[in-house]
Design a protein around this motif. Structure first.
Motif, PDB file in Angstrom:
ATOM      1  N   ILE A 628       1.011  -1.224  -0.082  1.00  0.00           N
ATOM      2  CA  ILE A 628       0.211  -0.106  -0.324  1.00  0.00           C
ATOM      3  C   ILE A 628       0.501   0.949   0.033  1.00  0.00           C
ATOM      4  O   ILE A 628       1.857   1.484   0.502  1.00  0.00           O
ATOM      5  CB  ILE A 628      -1.195  -0.163   1.639  1.00  0.00           C
ATOM      6  N   GLN A 629       0.421   2.319   0.075  1.00  0.00           N
ATOM      7  CA  GLN A 629       1.075   3.900  -0.249  1.00  0.00           C
ATOM      8  C   GLN A 629      -0.440   4.554  -0.362  1.00  0.00           C
ATOM      9  O   GLN A 629      -0.935   4.748  -0.391  1.00  0.00           O
ATOM     10  CB  GLN A 629       1.504   4.122  -2.397  1.00  0.00           C
ATOM     11  N   CYS A 630       0.072   5.899   0.312  1.00  0.00           N
ATOM     12  CA  CYS A 630      -0.839   7.056   0.815  1.00  0.00           C
ATOM     13  C   CYS A 630      -0.606   8.257   0.290  1.00  0.00           C
ATOM     14  O   CYS A 630       1.240   8.464  -0.021  1.00  0.00           O
ATOM     15  CB  CYS A 630      -0.853   6.519   1.988  1.00  0.00           C
ATOM     16  N   LYS A 631      -1.315   9.133  -0.240  1.00  0.00           N
ATOM     17  CA  LYS A 631      -1.159  10.078  -1.002  1.00  0.00           C
ATOM     18  C   LYS A 631      -2.242  11.118   0.778  1.00  0.00           C
ATOM     19  O   LYS A 631      -3.366  11.159  -0.097  1.00  0.00           O
ATOM     20  CB  LYS A 631      -2.123  10.105  -2.534  1.00  0.00           C
ATOM     21  N   LEU A 632      -2.001  12.545   0.177  1.00  0.00           N
ATOM     22  CA  LEU A 632      -2.525  13.287   1.023  1.00  0.00           C
ATOM     23  C   LEU A 632      -2.034  14.298   0.629  1.00  0.00           C
ATOM     24  O   LEU A 632      -1.467  15.229   0.498  1.00  0.00           O
ATOM     25  CB  LEU A 632      -1.756  13.796   2.554  1.00  0.00           C
ATOM     26  N   THR A 633      -3.311  14.909   0.360  1.00  0.00           N
ATOM     27  CA  THR A 633      -3.621  16.822  -0.253  1.00  0.00           C
ATOM     28  C   THR A 633      -4.873  17.038   0.728  1.00  0.00           C
ATOM     29  O   THR A 633      -5.233  17.025   1.312  1.00  0.00           O
ATOM     30  CB  THR A 633      -4.255  16.115  -1.533  1.00  0.00           C
ATOM     31  N   VAL A 634      -4.082  18.427   0.452  1.00  0.00           N
ATOM     32  CA  VAL A 634      -4.631  20.036   1.133  1.00  0.00           C
ATOM     33  C   VAL A 634      -5.702  20.041   0.619  1.00  0.00           C
ATOM     34  O   VAL A 634      -6.278  20.595  -0.508  1.00  0.00           O
ATOM     35  CB  VAL A 634      -3.588  20.904   1.039  1.00  0.00           C
ATOM     36  N   LYS A 635      -7.175  19.583   1.623  1.00  0.00           N
ATOM     37  CA  LYS A 635      -8.380  19.290   0.528  1.00  0.00           C
ATOM     38  C   LYS A 635      -8.900  20.640   1.331  1.00  0.00           C
ATOM     39  O   LYS A 635      -9.751  21.903   0.313  1.00  0.00           O
ATOM     40  CB  LYS A 635      -9.413  18.416   1.100  1.00  0.00           C
ATOM     41  N   ARG A 636      -8.830  21.618   2.262  1.00  0.00           N
ATOM     42  CA  ARG A 636      -9.605  22.266   2.517  1.00  0.00           C
ATOM     43  C   ARG A 636      -9.089  23.040   3.786  1.00  0.00           C
ATOM     44  O   ARG A 636      -8.594  22.562   4.792  1.00  0.00           O
ATOM     45  CB  ARG A 636     -11.577  22.582   2.889  1.00  0.00           C
TER      46      ARG A 636
END
Length: 680
Positions: A628-636
């Motif tokens: 597994i790998q994770c992507k973390l994005t500033v959404k709001r």
């Protein structure tokens, strides 16, 4: 004294003679009301141009903060408003929902916006809609403030709450208001508005008040404006059909007086607690505000077998009701708002007596506590009885807007439902029963004719707010003769004063407009870990892609032992093989726990705490051996107001996507973190 209006930044008086207003209790002059000579075109323009521009420049949270502090300061001044309210004929107990209830409604709306709305001037609604195969063309719904003015035409019975329950959602939506109070109690409304202006936390032009006729104001409204009315059905129909409102499709919401009902369940016996609860509530609704409530019980629908007992119980309780000077603590029935209103009620009772007989009240003279003679607008609590309600018409169509109700029997539950429907649309109806199946049958049979329905039994009576008490987080309005509109209603009430727009374009463009990350939008990558950045430094779309991790058999076993979750899909090879999964799989909560371990930065930094998790979906199973790998994005980003000595901070919503070795998502969700701000 002539009551002044506050328009275009100044208190002004009309140039006409004015309509006199007298104390409802003693008949003494209070003021005169007149708005003749005020240029309504300029008033509307001032609201749109000055008040509207200032409100739209504020975020939802800034508007909420201003309203919250204003309401708190008004609450501290409540005694002066109670003193004025006595002149309207209202007791302190009856004025409480109007005065403190009005201020509380503003506080409720302000809190709702702080919790549920962004610290921005645009509201995003719903999820992104994929409109193309590859995701380069998407859609979203936004709500923006209308650049118009909201005209609120209010009834006389709730001069404070009636105004505030409308202006709170309007102002929070970014729409300035013109308040038109009813003449008989305009002096109470004006006193509250005057203090709002003096407090000075709302932008100039956000609120104007016209005490007197609004003249040709409705002739000059346009498609960006809104009109709301609380009042009589006849007035509402006349305004609803105003030519300019029709031509320009000006949104019009009406809440009209209606013939609300209370039903005693067929299963109830005279010795049951629901019987006494019913009698108590009917009397309270007859006498509260002297029956001058749009939600008051007008039709009392009871089983035929109990009608005599109900009639005697109501008569006995009404006989104990003390009428007189509303400033006295023992008084429970005050005056009607004016002598004209008392005359109207008497005329309506005479009309009702064509189909009903008087059971209690109705007399010309009545003893009044604290008053030597009746110089005011008093009318006795009057109970009528109609024995053939299914063949009657007047009792279902004529409303005596005072302390008057009509008792009517039914022979079957179907008859009770039909009688409730014969009101042709009500703001509220109530049912008293301990039989839940009976409750379902009545509610499903009558709900389409009501804006709100209350079911009371001994389980909830102790904490019930009662038949006539709408709450800011519930819809308050009804179909048919009740106006066909909705007021209050939490976030829905605020959205009523905003324009919903579907926007379409690329994910990146929509991200720039909404200030919220949309999947497929351009990402921002930085060598600095996002957890090492302060709130101000983080950018919408900023993304971290983590290292990879292979899930092992040991991970599954260890997580099960730590959590105590030994569900068969994780530990029973045979059962798992025969299941939906086809093999043993990792716990979903292990996957998101492992993801957190992959994207967090362990060292101290601006991230203060995990604030929550939303919209979690487990998309694909994760058997041992999956990488597994994770992507973390500033959404709001949501800037929070600083409280006390705490560090200034904001909430950052991160879009998280956990993928497998094939690039397919196995879990998607949002996490919320509190992140320290550098600015105060």
């Amino acid at each position: 004294m002539k009551l002044q209006s506050y328009v275009m930044g100044a208190w002004v008086s009309g140039v006409g003679k004015g309509r006199p207003v007298v104390d409802a209790v003693r008949g003494e002059p209070v003021c005169s009301v007149d708005a003749t000579g005020i240029d309504m075109v300029q008033v509307a323009d001032y609201g749109r141009r000055i008040g509207g521009a200032a409100l739209r420049a504020m975020t939802f949270h800034e508007r909420a903060a201003a309203l919250k502090e204003t309401a708190k300061r008004l609450m501290a001044m409540k005694e002066q408003f109670y003193e004025l309210s006595f002149k309207t004929g209202t007791t302190r107990a009856d004025a409480w929902p109007d005065i403190e209830g009005g201020f509380g409604t503003v506080l409720s709306y302000a809190s709702l916006v702080t919790r549920e709305f962004p610290n921005d001037s645009v509201l995003i609604e719903g999820d992104m809609e994929a409109l193309s195969k590859n995701g380069s063309f998407v859609g979203r719904h936004i709500l923006t403030s209308k650049p118009g003015v909201a005209v609120h035409i209010n009834a006389y019975n709730f001069p404070v709450w009636g105004m505030l329950e409308k202006i709170a959602p309007s102002l929070l939506a970014g729409m300035p208001v013109i308040v038109k109070p009813a003449t008989p109690t305009a002096y109470v409304t004006k006193a509250v508005v005057e203090e709002i202006i003096n407090i000075g936390l709302l932008p100039e032009g956000a609120i104007q008040i016209v005490c007197g006729s609004v003249g040709d104001l409705l002739d000059h409204l346009n498609e960006q404006d809104v009109v709301t009315l609380t009042g009589s059905a006849s007035t509402g129909q006349a305004l609803k059909n105003h030519p300019n409102l029709l031509v320009n499709s000006v949104p019009f919401t009406m809440e009209a007086d209606s013939l609300n009902c209370a039903i005693l369940g067929e299963s109830v016996k005279a010795e049951d607690p629901e019987f006494q609860l019913f009698v108590k509530e009917v009397v309270r609704e007859m006498t509260s505000k002297a029956g001058q409530k749009c939600t008051a019980i007008r039709r009392v629908i009871v089983p035929h077998a109990l009608i005599e007992q109900v009639a005697e119980a109501l008569k006995a309780r009404l006989a104990k009701t003390v009428a007189g000077d509303p400033a006295l603590e023992e008084v429970r029935l005050g005056a009607l708002v004016s002598a004209e209103q008392a005359q109207d009620v008497r005329a309506k009772v005479e009309a009702l007596c064509g189909e009903a007989t008087v059971v209690a009240g109705g007399e010309e003279d009545m003893p009044l506590a604290g008053l030597s003679h009746n110089a005011g607008a008093f009318y006795p609590a009057t109970l009528l009885r109609c024995d053939e309600p299914l063949s009657a018409n007047v009792v279902h169509s004529v409303e005596a807007f005072g302390p008057v109700a009509t008792l009517m029997p039914y022979h079957s539950l179907d008859d009770a439902v039909e009688l409730a429907r014969m009101g042709k649309g009500s703001l509220v109806g109530s049912l008293f029963t301990a039989d839940d199946q009976e409750a379902r049958a009545v509610i499903l049979g009558t709900a389409a004719w009501h804006g709100r329905m209350l079911i009371i039994n001994s389980d909830c009576a102790g904490e019930s707010t009662g038949h006539g008490a709408p709450l800011a987080n519930l819809i308050h309005g009804g179909p048919g003769r009740a106006g066909g509109g909705e007021e209050l209603g939490g976030a829905r009430a605020i959205k009523h004063y905003m324009q919903r727009t579907a926007i379409q374009g690329s994910p990146t463009t929509l991200m720039a407009i909404t200030r919220e990350y949309h999947r497929g939008a351009k990402e921002i990558h930085d060598a600095v870990h996002p957890f090492k950045k302060y709130f101000e430094e983080l950018e919408i779309g900023e993304t971290l892609v983590t290292h990879r991790r292979t899930v092992t058999e040991a991970d599954i076993v260890n997580f099960g032992c730590v959590s105590g979750d030994h569900f068969y899909a994780h530990f029973d090879e045979i059962a798992a093989k025969d299941s939906f999964f086809g093999q043993r799989v990792a716990h979903g909560y292990f996957v998101i726990s492992a993801a957190a371990g992959m994207f967090v930065h362990p060292a101290p930094g601006p991230v203060i705490a995990n604030y929550g998790l939303e919209n979690l979906r487990f998309v694909e199973p994760v058997p041992a051996g999956t990488t597994i790998q994770c992507k973390l994005t500033v959404k709001r980003k949501i800037k929070k107001a600083q409280r006390g000595d705490e560090k200034p901070n904001g909430v950052v919503v991160w879009a998280v996507e956990v993928t497998n070795q094939n690039g397919g998502p196995v879990a998607v969700y949002d996490i919320l973190t509190l992140v320290e701000r550098q600015e105060t």
